[in-house]
Scaffold this motif. Structure first.
Motif, PDB file in Angstrom:
ATOM      1  N   HIS A  67      86.733  27.039  -1.007  1.00 49.87           N
ATOM      2  CA  HIS A  67      87.670  27.082   0.114  1.00 49.87           C
ATOM      3  C   HIS A  67      88.963  26.356  -0.270  1.00 49.87           C
ATOM      4  N   PRO A  68      90.133  26.939   0.005  1.00 48.57           N
ATOM      5  CA  PRO A  68      91.419  26.317  -0.363  1.00 48.57           C
ATOM      6  C   PRO A  68      91.609  24.918   0.220  1.00 48.57           C
ATOM      7  N   ILE A  69      91.064  24.641   1.383  1.00 55.08           N
ATOM      8  CA  ILE A  69      91.192  23.295   1.963  1.00 55.08           C
ATOM      9  C   ILE A  69      90.440  22.284   1.103  1.00 55.08           C
ATOM     10  N   LEU A  70      89.268  22.636   0.600  1.00 56.48           N
ATOM     11  CA  LEU A  70      88.526  21.720  -0.268  1.00 56.48           C
ATOM     12  C   LEU A  70      89.278  21.492  -1.566  1.00 56.48           C
ATOM     13  N   CYS A  71      89.822  22.541  -2.126  1.00 56.56           N
ATOM     14  CA  CYS A  71      90.592  22.430  -3.360  1.00 56.56           C
ATOM     15  C   CYS A  71      91.802  21.508  -3.146  1.00 56.56           C
ATOM     16  N   ASP A  72      92.502  21.685  -2.043  1.00 58.51           N
ATOM     17  CA  ASP A  72      93.659  20.853  -1.732  1.00 58.51           C
ATOM     18  C   ASP A  72      93.251  19.389  -1.557  1.00 58.51           C
ATOM     19  N   SER A  73      92.125  19.153  -0.918  1.00 56.55           N
ATOM     20  CA  SER A  73      91.656  17.773  -0.710  1.00 56.55           C
ATOM     21  C   SER A  73      91.369  17.085  -2.034  1.00 56.55           C
ATOM     22  N   VAL A  74      90.844  17.826  -2.999  1.00 52.54           N
ATOM     23  CA  VAL A  74      90.603  17.261  -4.325  1.00 52.54           C
ATOM     24  C   VAL A  74      91.934  16.944  -5.005  1.00 52.54           C
ATOM     25  N   PHE A  75      92.915  17.838  -4.903  1.00 52.85           N
ATOM     26  CA  PHE A  75      94.250  17.540  -5.447  1.00 52.85           C
ATOM     27  C   PHE A  75      94.824  16.270  -4.816  1.00 52.85           C
ATOM     28  N   GLN A  76      94.668  16.126  -3.516  1.00 54.41           N
ATOM     29  CA  GLN A  76      95.176  14.937  -2.831  1.00 54.41           C
ATOM     30  C   GLN A  76      94.589  13.660  -3.422  1.00 54.41           C
ATOM     31  N   SER A  77      93.326  13.699  -3.793  1.00 54.39           N
ATOM     32  CA  SER A  77      92.655  12.504  -4.293  1.00 54.39           C
ATOM     33  C   SER A  77      93.258  11.992  -5.598  1.00 54.39           C
ATOM     34  N   LEU A  78      93.960  12.841  -6.340  1.00 58.45           N
ATOM     35  CA  LEU A  78      94.586  12.406  -7.588  1.00 58.45           C
ATOM     36  C   LEU A  78      95.583  11.278  -7.350  1.00 58.45           C
ATOM     37  N   ASP A  79      96.113  11.205  -6.145  1.00 63.24           N
ATOM     38  CA  ASP A  79      97.036  10.125  -5.790  1.00 63.24           C
ATOM     39  C   ASP A  79      96.367   8.754  -5.936  1.00 63.24           C
ATOM     40  N   LEU A  80      95.063   8.697  -5.779  1.00 63.88           N
ATOM     41  CA  LEU A  80      94.337   7.430  -5.867  1.00 63.88           C
ATOM     42  C   LEU A  80      94.282   6.885  -7.293  1.00 63.88           C
ATOM     43  N   LEU A  81      94.595   7.696  -8.278  1.00 64.65           N
ATOM     44  CA  LEU A  81      94.533   7.269  -9.672  1.00 64.65           C
ATOM     45  C   LEU A  81      95.816   6.611 -10.159  1.00 64.65           C
ATOM     46  N   THR A  82      96.870   6.691  -9.383  1.00 65.10           N
ATOM     47  CA  THR A  82      98.154   6.172  -9.837  1.00 65.10           C
ATOM     48  C   THR A  82      98.454   4.825  -9.179  1.00 65.10           C
ATOM     49  N   PRO A  83      99.080   3.919  -9.928  1.00 67.51           N
ATOM     50  CA  PRO A  83      99.476   2.650  -9.326  1.00 67.51           C
ATOM     51  C   PRO A  83     100.502   2.909  -8.226  1.00 67.51           C
ATOM     52  N   ASP A  84     100.377   2.209  -7.156  1.00 71.73           N
ATOM     53  CA  ASP A  84     101.300   2.332  -6.015  1.00 71.73           C
ATOM     54  C   ASP A  84     101.361   3.747  -5.444  1.00 71.73           C
ATOM     55  N   HIS A  85     100.336   4.536  -5.683  1.00 73.09           N
ATOM     56  CA  HIS A  85     100.243   5.888  -5.117  1.00 73.09           C
ATOM     57  C   HIS A  85     101.515   6.698  -5.372  1.00 73.09           C
ATOM     58  N   GLU A  86     101.876   6.847  -6.642  1.00 70.39           N
ATOM     59  CA  GLU A  86     103.100   7.563  -7.003  1.00 70.39           C
ATOM     60  C   GLU A  86     102.822   8.928  -7.614  1.00 70.39           C
ATOM     61  N   MET A  87     101.705   9.516  -7.295  1.00 67.72           N
ATOM     62  CA  MET A  87     101.327  10.814  -7.870  1.00 67.72           C
ATOM     63  C   MET A  87     102.188  11.922  -7.274  1.00 67.72           C
ATOM     64  N   THR A  88     102.590  12.858  -8.100  1.00 66.67           N
ATOM     65  CA  THR A  88     103.289  14.037  -7.636  1.00 66.67           C
ATOM     66  C   THR A  88     102.249  15.128  -7.426  1.00 66.67           C
ATOM     67  N   LEU A  89     102.213  15.663  -6.223  1.00 64.30           N
ATOM     68  CA  LEU A  89     101.213  16.674  -5.872  1.00 64.30           C
ATOM     69  C   LEU A  89     101.862  18.028  -5.641  1.00 64.30           C
ATOM     70  N   PRO A  90     101.117  19.095  -5.929  1.00 66.66           N
ATOM     71  CA  PRO A  90     101.654  20.427  -5.593  1.00 66.66           C
ATOM     72  C   PRO A  90     101.709  20.565  -4.077  1.00 66.66           C
ATOM     73  N   PHE A  91     102.868  20.847  -3.532  1.00 67.76           N
ATOM     74  CA  PHE A  91     103.026  20.901  -2.077  1.00 67.76           C
ATOM     75  C   PHE A  91     104.135  21.873  -1.755  1.00 67.76           C
ATOM     76  N   HIS A  92     103.845  22.819  -0.851  1.00 63.15           N
ATOM     77  CA  HIS A  92     104.893  23.754  -0.443  1.00 63.15           C
ATOM     78  C   HIS A  92     104.592  24.241   0.954  1.00 63.15           C
TER      79      HIS A  92
END
Length: 92
Positions: A67-92
């Motif tokens: 499901h695309p919502i699950l896939c998007d939620s996993v992408f969102q979690s990548l933000d947790l790997l960066t210091p100060d939450h500076e991850m760039t996420l695909p968003f449109h």
């Protein structure tokens, strides 16, 4: 063998979506699927969930295996790997 929940440091997600909003990424209730996360060394483990009214059958019928919502939620979690939450996420 996979153990669940994983042996790792649980990450607090209470402020996750409000922090993302401050960064200009506003997720409505349908797209707030990140529920739990753990960090273990360099690994990140996440638990994502569909909103109760998401139609899994409708998306699977359109050729989606995940499901695309699950896939998007996993992408969102990548933000947790960066210091100060500076991850760039695909968003449109």
């Amino acid at each position: 063998q996979l153990v669940w929940p994983p042996e790792g440091e649980p990450l607090a997600l209470d402020e996750f979506y409000s922090h993302m909003g401050l960064a200009g990424l506003t997720y409505g209730p349908q797209f707030q699927g990140l529920k739990k996360a753990w960090k273990q060394a360099e690994d990140l483990w996440v638990e994502v969930e569909l909103p109760p009214d998401a139609s899994v059958a409708a998306t699977l019928g359109k050729g989606f295996s995940l499901h695309p919502i699950l896939c998007d939620s996993v992408f969102q979690s990548l933000d947790l790997l960066t210091p100060d939450h500076e991850m760039t996420l695909p968003f449109h």
